[in-house]
Design a protein around this motif. Structure first.
Motif, PDB file in Angstrom:
ATOM      1  N   MET A   1       0.847  -1.177   0.000  1.00 18.47           N
ATOM      2  CA  MET A   1       0.000   0.000   0.000  1.00 18.47           C
ATOM      3  C   MET A   1       0.893   1.242   0.000  1.00 18.47           C
ATOM      4  N   ALA A   2       0.591   2.159  -0.895  1.00 16.15           N
ATOM      5  CA  ALA A   2       1.387   3.378  -1.014  1.00 16.15           C
ATOM      6  C   ALA A   2       1.083   4.319   0.145  1.00 16.15           C
ATOM      7  N   SER A   3       2.080   5.112   0.497  1.00 12.16           N
ATOM      8  CA  SER A   3       1.925   6.069   1.590  1.00 12.16           C
ATOM      9  C   SER A   3       1.086   7.271   1.142  1.00 12.16           C
ATOM     10  N   PHE A   4       0.661   8.043   2.112  1.00 11.01           N
ATOM     11  CA  PHE A   4      -0.112   9.259   1.846  1.00 11.01           C
ATOM     12  C   PHE A   4       0.669  10.204   0.935  1.00 11.01           C
ATOM     13  N   GLU A   5       1.977  10.344   1.179  1.00 19.43           N
ATOM     14  CA  GLU A   5       2.808  11.238   0.377  1.00 19.43           C
ATOM     15  C   GLU A   5       2.818  10.826  -1.087  1.00 19.43           C
ATOM     16  N   VAL A   6       2.883   9.525  -1.328  1.00 16.56           N
ATOM     17  CA  VAL A   6       2.896   9.026  -2.701  1.00 16.56           C
ATOM     18  C   VAL A   6       1.564   9.341  -3.377  1.00 16.56           C
ATOM     19  N   TRP A   7       0.458   9.136  -2.676  1.00 14.04           N
ATOM     20  CA  TRP A   7      -0.859   9.418  -3.252  1.00 14.04           C
ATOM     21  C   TRP A   7      -1.022  10.904  -3.566  1.00 14.04           C
ATOM     22  N   VAL A   8      -0.552  11.762  -2.687  1.00 14.09           N
ATOM     23  CA  VAL A   8      -0.643  13.211  -2.935  1.00 14.09           C
ATOM     24  C   VAL A   8       0.204  13.588  -4.144  1.00 14.09           C
ATOM     25  N   HIS A   9       1.392  13.038  -4.224  1.00  9.72           N
ATOM     26  CA  HIS A   9       2.280  13.290  -5.358  1.00  9.72           C
ATOM     27  C   HIS A   9       1.629  12.825  -6.661  1.00  9.72           C
ATOM     28  N   LEU A  10       1.078  11.619  -6.659  1.00 11.36           N
ATOM     29  CA  LEU A  10       0.440  11.080  -7.859  1.00 11.36           C
ATOM     30  C   LEU A  10      -0.796  11.883  -8.259  1.00 11.36           C
ATOM     31  N   ALA A  11      -1.564  12.316  -7.288  1.00  8.29           N
ATOM     32  CA  ALA A  11      -2.749  13.131  -7.587  1.00  8.29           C
ATOM     33  C   ALA A  11      -2.334  14.453  -8.219  1.00  8.29           C
ATOM     34  N   MET A  44       3.235  21.974 -10.883  1.00  4.84           N
ATOM     35  CA  MET A  44       4.464  21.339 -11.371  1.00  4.84           C
ATOM     36  C   MET A  44       5.602  21.485 -10.367  1.00  4.84           C
ATOM     37  N   ALA A  45       5.729  22.648  -9.776  1.00  2.00           N
ATOM     38  CA  ALA A  45       6.781  22.850  -8.773  1.00  2.00           C
ATOM     39  C   ALA A  45       6.551  21.919  -7.586  1.00  2.00           C
ATOM     40  N   PHE A  46       5.300  21.785  -7.164  1.00  2.00           N
ATOM     41  CA  PHE A  46       4.977  20.863  -6.065  1.00  2.00           C
ATOM     42  C   PHE A  46       5.330  19.425  -6.435  1.00  2.00           C
ATOM     43  N   VAL A  47       4.964  19.011  -7.637  1.00  2.00           N
ATOM     44  CA  VAL A  47       5.251  17.642  -8.083  1.00  2.00           C
ATOM     45  C   VAL A  47       6.759  17.401  -8.111  1.00  2.00           C
ATOM     46  N   ALA A  48       7.497  18.333  -8.674  1.00  2.00           N
ATOM     47  CA  ALA A  48       8.952  18.172  -8.767  1.00  2.00           C
ATOM     48  C   ALA A  48       9.600  18.140  -7.383  1.00  2.00           C
ATOM     49  N   LEU A  49       9.226  19.083  -6.538  1.00  2.00           N
ATOM     50  CA  LEU A  49       9.829  19.137  -5.198  1.00  2.00           C
ATOM     51  C   LEU A  49       9.421  17.948  -4.336  1.00  2.00           C
ATOM     52  N   SER A  50       8.174  17.539  -4.444  1.00  2.00           N
ATOM     53  CA  SER A  50       7.719  16.427  -3.605  1.00  2.00           C
ATOM     54  C   SER A  50       8.382  15.113  -3.981  1.00  2.00           C
ATOM     55  N   SER A  51       8.860  14.996  -5.212  1.00  2.00           N
ATOM     56  CA  SER A  51       9.516  13.744  -5.617  1.00  2.00           C
ATOM     57  C   SER A  51      10.779  13.472  -4.799  1.00  2.00           C
ATOM     58  N   PHE A  52      11.388  14.517  -4.279  1.00  2.00           N
ATOM     59  CA  PHE A  52      12.602  14.341  -3.478  1.00  2.00           C
ATOM     60  C   PHE A  52      12.319  13.803  -2.081  1.00  2.00           C
ATOM     61  N   PHE A  53      11.053  13.805  -1.680  1.00  2.00           N
ATOM     62  CA  PHE A  53      10.705  13.406  -0.322  1.00  2.00           C
ATOM     63  C   PHE A  53       9.823  12.161  -0.262  1.00  2.00           C
ATOM     64  N   LEU A  54       9.678  11.490  -1.382  1.00  2.00           N
ATOM     65  CA  LEU A  54       8.846  10.293  -1.387  1.00  2.00           C
ATOM     66  C   LEU A  54       9.538   9.173  -0.624  1.00  2.00           C
ATOM     67  N   PRO A  55       8.807   8.507   0.240  1.00  2.00           N
ATOM     68  CA  PRO A  55       9.420   7.457   1.053  1.00  2.00           C
ATOM     69  C   PRO A  55       9.847   6.235   0.245  1.00  2.00           C
ATOM     70  N   ALA A  56       9.347   6.097  -0.969  1.00  2.00           N
ATOM     71  CA  ALA A  56       9.705   4.936  -1.787  1.00  2.00           C
ATOM     72  C   ALA A  56      11.139   5.009  -2.291  1.00  2.00           C
ATOM     73  N   PHE A  57      11.711   6.198  -2.298  1.00  2.00           N
ATOM     74  CA  PHE A  57      13.076   6.373  -2.791  1.00  2.00           C
ATOM     75  C   PHE A  57      14.031   6.526  -1.619  1.00  2.00           C
ATOM     76  N   ASP A  58      15.206   5.963  -1.775  1.00  2.00           N
ATOM     77  CA  ASP A  58      16.261   6.138  -0.787  1.00  2.00           C
ATOM     78  C   ASP A  58      16.802   7.555  -0.942  1.00  2.00           C
ATOM     79  N   PRO A  59      16.688   8.404   0.112  1.00  2.00           N
ATOM     80  CA  PRO A  59      17.112   9.803  -0.011  1.00  2.00           C
ATOM     81  C   PRO A  59      18.595   9.974  -0.351  1.00  2.00           C
ATOM     82  N   SER A  60      19.391   8.952  -0.108  1.00  2.00           N
ATOM     83  CA  SER A  60      20.820   9.082  -0.400  1.00  2.00           C
ATOM     84  C   SER A  60      21.137   8.726  -1.852  1.00  2.00           C
ATOM     85  N   GLN A  61      20.145   8.287  -2.601  1.00  2.00           N
ATOM     86  CA  GLN A  61      20.359   7.862  -3.985  1.00  2.00           C
ATOM     87  C   GLN A  61      19.601   8.769  -4.955  1.00  2.00           C
ATOM     88  N   TRP A  62      20.246   9.104  -6.048  1.00  2.00           N
ATOM     89  CA  TRP A  62      19.593   9.858  -7.103  1.00  2.00           C
ATOM     90  C   TRP A  62      19.183   8.874  -8.183  1.00  2.00           C
TER      91      TRP A  62
END
Length: 107
Positions: A1-11, A44-62
């Motif tokens: 199940m995706a987190s709330f942050e992922v759903w907001v980003h996708l929406a 668009m700015a929200f979508v781009a910025l929020s992608s850096f904080f999605l829990p599905a991605f390891d913050p130390s990896q690009w």
């Protein structure tokens, strides 16, 4: 199940895809275009910025998605700067590039 942050980003991303398609196909330069354009830039700015904080991605990896997020932020900056300087052709080119980056991230 995706987190709330992922759903907001996708929406927000889904809304940006739809609104971007409307913006690219409707009349340019009127008041509605400007209002919807501002809403699209913020989304668009929200979508781009929020992608850096999605829990599905390891913050130390690009990833390539992060490169697209950086691209989106840079192209949004140049698109807004172009229209503020009266450069409609440059504005159009940067906005189309931004939208293509969004579609690339979607794919």
């Amino acid at each position: 199940m995706a987190s709330f942050e992922v759903w907001v980003h996708l929406a927000a991303a889904s809304g940006a895809i739809l609104l971007g398609a409307v913006m690219l196909t409707r009349q340019k330069g009127d008041g509605l275009h400007k209002a919807l354009g501002r809403a699209w830039v913020v989304t668009m700015a929200f979508v781009a910025l929020s992608s850096f904080f999605l829990p599905a991605f390891d913050p130390s990896q690009w990833s390539p998605i992060h490169a697209l997020s950086v691209w989106s932020l840079v192209s949004l900056f140049f698109a807004v700067r172009a229209i503020r300087r009266g450069n409609m052709r440059g504005h159009m080119i940067w906005m189309v590039c931004t939208y293509l980056g969004l579609l690339g991230a979607f794919v």
